[in-house]
Design a protein around this motif. Structure first.
Motif, PDB file in Angstrom:
ATOM      1  N   THR A 164       0.809  -1.225   0.000  1.00  0.00           N
ATOM      2  CA  THR A 164       0.000   0.000   0.000  1.00  0.00           C
ATOM      3  C   THR A 164       0.840   1.273   0.000  1.00  0.00           C
ATOM      4  O   THR A 164       0.309   2.362  -0.204  1.00  0.00           O
ATOM      5  CB  THR A 164      -0.913   0.045   1.231  1.00  0.00           C
ATOM      6  OG1 THR A 164      -0.108  -0.002   2.422  1.00  0.00           O
ATOM      7  CG2 THR A 164      -1.883  -1.126   1.234  1.00  0.00           C
ATOM      8  N   GLY A 165       2.154   1.145   0.255  1.00  0.00           N
ATOM      9  CA  GLY A 165       3.012   2.314   0.311  1.00  0.00           C
ATOM     10  C   GLY A 165       3.235   2.935  -1.062  1.00  0.00           C
ATOM     11  O   GLY A 165       2.794   2.409  -2.093  1.00  0.00           O
ATOM     12  N   SER A 166       3.923   4.061  -1.069  1.00  0.00           N
ATOM     13  CA  SER A 166       4.192   4.745  -2.339  1.00  0.00           C
ATOM     14  C   SER A 166       5.489   5.531  -2.254  1.00  0.00           C
ATOM     15  O   SER A 166       5.938   5.904  -1.163  1.00  0.00           O
ATOM     16  CB  SER A 166       3.033   5.685  -2.703  1.00  0.00           C
ATOM     17  OG  SER A 166       2.878   6.691  -1.711  1.00  0.00           O
ATOM     18  N   LEU A 167       6.079   5.760  -3.390  1.00  0.00           N
ATOM     19  CA  LEU A 167       7.253   6.612  -3.501  1.00  0.00           C
ATOM     20  C   LEU A 167       6.789   7.910  -4.134  1.00  0.00           C
ATOM     21  O   LEU A 167       6.608   7.998  -5.338  1.00  0.00           O
ATOM     22  CB  LEU A 167       8.326   5.938  -4.361  1.00  0.00           C
ATOM     23  CG  LEU A 167       9.656   6.672  -4.501  1.00  0.00           C
ATOM     24  CD1 LEU A 167      10.342   6.821  -3.148  1.00  0.00           C
ATOM     25  CD2 LEU A 167      10.566   5.939  -5.482  1.00  0.00           C
ATOM     26  N   GLY A 168       6.540   8.914  -3.289  1.00  0.00           N
ATOM     27  CA  GLY A 168       5.899  10.126  -3.770  1.00  0.00           C
ATOM     28  C   GLY A 168       4.453   9.821  -4.097  1.00  0.00           C
ATOM     29  O   GLY A 168       3.694   9.375  -3.239  1.00  0.00           O
ATOM     30  N   VAL A 169       4.066  10.025  -5.349  1.00  0.00           N
ATOM     31  CA  VAL A 169       2.692   9.726  -5.766  1.00  0.00           C
ATOM     32  C   VAL A 169       2.600   8.360  -6.457  1.00  0.00           C
ATOM     33  O   VAL A 169       1.503   7.922  -6.808  1.00  0.00           O
ATOM     34  CB  VAL A 169       2.161  10.813  -6.728  1.00  0.00           C
ATOM     35  CG1 VAL A 169       2.078  12.155  -6.014  1.00  0.00           C
ATOM     36  CG2 VAL A 169       3.032  10.921  -7.972  1.00  0.00           C
ATOM     37  N   VAL A 170       3.734   7.700  -6.623  1.00  0.00           N
ATOM     38  CA  VAL A 170       3.748   6.424  -7.344  1.00  0.00           C
ATOM     39  C   VAL A 170       3.669   5.263  -6.359  1.00  0.00           C
ATOM     40  O   VAL A 170       4.569   5.084  -5.529  1.00  0.00           O
ATOM     41  CB  VAL A 170       5.026   6.270  -8.197  1.00  0.00           C
ATOM     42  CG1 VAL A 170       4.970   4.975  -9.006  1.00  0.00           C
ATOM     43  CG2 VAL A 170       5.213   7.469  -9.105  1.00  0.00           C
ATOM     44  N   PRO A 171       2.601   4.478  -6.396  1.00  0.00           N
ATOM     45  CA  PRO A 171       2.462   3.350  -5.469  1.00  0.00           C
ATOM     46  C   PRO A 171       3.562   2.305  -5.685  1.00  0.00           C
ATOM     47  O   PRO A 171       4.036   2.099  -6.804  1.00  0.00           O
ATOM     48  CB  PRO A 171       1.079   2.772  -5.827  1.00  0.00           C
ATOM     49  CG  PRO A 171       0.376   3.850  -6.560  1.00  0.00           C
ATOM     50  CD  PRO A 171       1.432   4.617  -7.280  1.00  0.00           C
ATOM     51  N   TYR A 172       3.938   1.635  -4.609  1.00  0.00           N
ATOM     52  CA  TYR A 172       4.953   0.585  -4.707  1.00  0.00           C
ATOM     53  C   TYR A 172       4.601  -0.484  -5.740  1.00  0.00           C
ATOM     54  O   TYR A 172       5.471  -0.912  -6.511  1.00  0.00           O
ATOM     55  CB  TYR A 172       5.176  -0.073  -3.341  1.00  0.00           C
ATOM     56  CG  TYR A 172       5.978   0.761  -2.364  1.00  0.00           C
ATOM     57  CD1 TYR A 172       6.780   1.816  -2.799  1.00  0.00           C
ATOM     58  CD2 TYR A 172       5.939   0.500  -1.000  1.00  0.00           C
ATOM     59  CE1 TYR A 172       7.509   2.586  -1.908  1.00  0.00           C
ATOM     60  CE2 TYR A 172       6.671   1.254  -0.097  1.00  0.00           C
ATOM     61  CZ  TYR A 172       7.458   2.300  -0.552  1.00  0.00           C
ATOM     62  OH  TYR A 172       8.191   3.053   0.326  1.00  0.00           O
TER      63      TYR A 172
END
Length: 326
Positions: A164-172
């Motif tokens: 469920t995490g993301s790097l900025g607006v991009v989901p993992y």
């Protein structure tokens, strides 16, 4: 960038749009339709949700595409994802092992089942459809038995962040998808193994006479497909904060539809990563757009089935045209 590199890039881009012109137009047309009639289709939140859905389908579609290039099929994906997710969560919730160990177990379960598929298909001569259909039932039943018919839940936020995490607006999950697509591209276009996969799918007898280890290639392809399905199950379990034996039902249909829409031929020996990516987007847009328009979800099954039939029919016509021109 020198002139030669620039010219090569331009030619590659031109060829990509030429080869995928039809499905690109279809993708644009559907996107426009849903943008007009679908509620909030173009919002940032919906685009993120769309990409998450596409990522899940893409994992399985990569494995399915590799199997179809070999003139085979893999129907195990959804059930194997469910089994891998259950095993993953149980590893750290029931047995107290570290989360990375649970993730590894989930992926290894997929690898093992894929290896078994490949060995049976290679050494018994049973058609991949029959083998993977039977293994689909085995995996689904095993998932229910191991989980005792109920979801194996977890409240571990670190594990949930994996899906469920993301790097900025991009989901993992989207980042994982991009990584898998890059790896798939290098496998099929830059490595000798990829050329062997195309050769075996195009003409197995000729590939064998040319010195290619056909058995090794077949086992490798279904093992890769199983590994990716195992990873898909881990990501789904993290998103749902539980390993659910019922998850992944019908995912094989979406994966097959994405592959054949992307130009992967059931006759074997044909398929591109670029086409697969567009196919995944089309299936994702259809599901997302119809949900936003509040169309009965059962119609989605009808539509996707019709898409597969139409895509295979056009593939047959294309094959007949190519044979007639020889």
């Amino acid at each position: 960038m020198n002139r030669r590199s620039y010219s090569a890039m331009v030619r590659a881009t031109r060829n990509y749009f030429r080869l995928n012109c039809g499905i690109l137009i279809a993708l644009f047309a559907m996107g426009t339709l849903f943008a007009i009639f679908g509620n909030n289709f173009l919002t940032k939140t919906n685009m993120v949700n769309l990409l998450r859905t596409c990522a899940t389908n893409c994992y399985l579609a990569i494995g399915v595409q590799l199997a179809i290039i070999l003139a085979g099929i893999d129907l195990t994906g959804g059930a194997l994802a469910a089994l891998s997710g259950v095993m993953c969560v149980m590893t750290f919730e029931s047995f107290g092992l570290p989360i990375p160990m649970g993730i590894a177990v989930g992926i290894l379960v997929g690898t093992f089942v894929g290896l078994i598929n490949g060995v049976i298909i290679t050494y018994t001569g049973i058609h991949p459809f029959v083998v993977t259909l039977a293994m689909q039932s085995v995996c689904r039943g095993a998932a229910y038995l191991i989980a005792n018919g109920s979801p194996v839940t977890t409240k571990n936020t670190n594990f949930s962040a994996f899906g469920t995490g993301s790097l900025g607006v991009v989901p993992y999950p989207v980042i994982y998808m991009i990584i898998f697509l890059i790896m798939d591209y290098f496998l099929l276009n830059k490595l000798r193994t990829g050329r062997h996969i195309y050769a075996v799918g195009g003409n197995e007898l000729s590939a064998r006479f040319s010195g290619i280890d056909v058995k090794k290639i077949k086992i490798l392809v279904w093992t890769i497909s199983g590994t990716i399905a195992g990873f898909c199950g881990v990501v789904l379990a993290a998103r749902l904060s539980s390993g659910q034996p019922s998850t992944g039902e019908g995912y094989e249909t979406d994966a097959i539809a994405a592959a054949v829409l992307g130009g992967t031929s059931f006759f074997g020996g044909t398929g591109t990563v670029g086409g697969l990516m567009i196919g995944v987007l089309i299936i994702g847009v259809i599901s997302n757009g119809l949900n936003l328009m509040h169309v009965n979800s059962y119609w989605q099954f009808v539509l996707k089935g019709m898409i597969i039939i139409a895509a295979v029919y056009f593939d047959i016509l294309k094959q007949k045209k190519q044979n007639a021109s020889k």
